[in-house]
Design an enzyme around this catalytic site. Structure first.
Site, mmCIF file in Angstrom:
data_model
loop_
_atom_site.group_PDB
_atom_site.id
_atom_site.type_symbol
_atom_site.label_atom_id
_atom_site.label_comp_id
_atom_site.label_asym_id
_atom_site.label_seq_id
_atom_site.Cartn_x
_atom_site.Cartn_y
_atom_site.Cartn_z
ATOM 1 N N LYS A 1 28.977 33.167 44.785
ATOM 2 C CA LYS A 1 30.226 33.851 45.115
ATOM 3 C C LYS A 1 30.400 33.864 46.621
ATOM 4 O O LYS A 1 29.427 33.961 47.366
ATOM 5 C CB LYS A 1 30.177 35.296 44.596
ATOM 6 C CG LYS A 1 31.460 36.086 44.841
ATOM 7 C CD LYS A 1 32.533 35.674 43.871
ATOM 8 C CE LYS A 1 33.802 36.509 44.054
ATOM 9 N NZ LYS A 1 34.641 36.064 45.194
ATOM 10 N N GLY B 1 39.900 39.782 45.340
ATOM 11 C CA GLY B 1 39.625 40.501 46.581
ATOM 12 C C GLY B 1 38.193 40.379 47.074
ATOM 13 O O GLY B 1 37.665 41.317 47.689
ATOM 14 N N CYS C 1 40.731 32.069 51.211
ATOM 15 C CA CYS C 1 40.893 33.131 50.218
ATOM 16 C C CYS C 1 42.272 33.768 50.360
ATOM 17 O O CYS C 1 42.589 34.345 51.412
ATOM 18 C CB CYS C 1 39.817 34.201 50.384
ATOM 19 S SG CYS C 1 40.004 35.547 49.199
ATOM 20 N N GLY D 1 40.295 22.273 40.719
ATOM 21 C CA GLY D 1 41.624 22.686 40.292
ATOM 22 C C GLY D 1 42.081 21.994 39.034
ATOM 23 O O GLY D 1 42.255 20.766 39.029
#
Length: 312
Positions: free
Chosen positions: A46, A73, A131, A250
């Site tokens: 992450k 977030g 992000c 993607g």
């Protein structure tokens, strides 16, 4: 015909070109261990910040007919958690480890990379310039001067190979401008294309509400919705940066989309929304479908068709 899905790049070897996109099944050590035990060719953590973050309020993820919308977030356990994981990771199993870094500021990112440099581990950082889901934090990748300034600082503090995760670009001029920035850094070994398409809005007609809560319903669009944009970014950066690697990300839901990414020039391919919905079994299924497609076309290796997309 025996199909070979292996990839050698950046001094790394992968038995499969498929692995997780940062943000999916990679926040906690048990999730990372499940990825390492799966048919994924590598593992990425992450995106980490200096301190742990709970992330945005729920609901912050929604599945859609052709993908997903999220505004997570950057929920993560803080960089020390992932560096500790990198210390004890079993590199001998032949699955490279990537550590995604997304500091809340340039100083945070540099602090994390400085510590990673001091540890001198065989993992590689992927610096997230893209992000779209932290309120008040713009995407660095859309500010070319800020991106160059950050990369200038990174190469001073981190002397080894690293990569960056980019937002989607939508204009050839912007492909050119970002490629000009990136090619100035010889230790920048790879670019990941793309992060989610930022600040989409999906509406529930029955309830007359946005599907997610953060940012008044704005979130990153992923899954099949973003496949054409992702493929365009992969091809355009592969063309402009022929001496670097492009990681395709993607819209991969089957072997066909993985094939498309590689045909457009991707060295390896990350899987996000599909992994979130299906779990680690997606890697075995998609690899089998990719092998079957290659066999039907007479391709034994990925190099046989990588970057060979034509136009009619």
């Amino acid at each position: 015909m025996e199909i070979d899905l292996s990839v050698s790049w950046l001094g790394l070897s992968m038995a499969s070109p498929l692995f997780n996109a940062s943000g999916v099944m990679c926040r906690h050590a048990d999730e990372l261990d499940r990825l390492a035990a799966s048919c994924a060719g590598a593992v990425i953590t992450k995106s980490c910040t200096l301190e742990p973050r709970a992330g945005n309020p729920e609901p912050r993820y929604a599945a859609l007919p052709f993908g997903s919308i999220n505004s997570m977030g950057l929920p993560n356990e803080g960089f020390r958690y992932y560096l500790d994981y990198a210390r004890r990771y079993d590199y001998g199993r032949g699955k490279p480890l990537f550590v995604s870094v997304s500091g809340m500021s340039a100083d945070e990112t540099l602090t994390i990379l400085g510590e990673l440099a001091r540890l001198d581990l065989p993992c590689l950082p992927e610096v997230n310039l893209s992000c779209p889901n932290v309120p008040g934090k713009p995407q660095t990748g859309y500010d070319f001067a800020a991106s160059a300034a950050l990369l200038d600082a990174i190469v001073r503090i981190y002397p080894k190979t690293f990569g960056v995760k980019l937002p989607p670009y939508f204009d050839p001029v912007h492909f050119d401008m970002m490629a000009d920035v990136l090619r100035a850094y010889p230790t920048l070994g790879f670019v990941t294309c793309i992060n989610s398409i930022g600040n989409a809005l999906v509406v529930d007609v029955e309830r007359e509400l946005a599907l997610i809560r953060p940012k008044d319903g704005l979130g990153g669009l992923g899954g099949s919705y973003v496949l054409p944009t992702a493929l365009a970014n992969v091809r355009e950066f592969a063309r402009r940066l022929p001496d670097r690697h492009v990681v395709g990300c993607g819209g991969v839901t089957s072997g066909a989309e993985a094939f498309m990414h590689i045909l457009c020039g991707a060295t390896v391919v990350q899987i996000g929304t599909c992994l979130y919905e299906e779990g680690p079994g997606a890697f075995e299924r998609i690899a089998a479908e990719l092998s079957a497609l290659m066999r039907s076309k007479g391709y034994r290796t990925l190099d046989a068709f990588r970057g060979r997309l034509g136009t009619p």
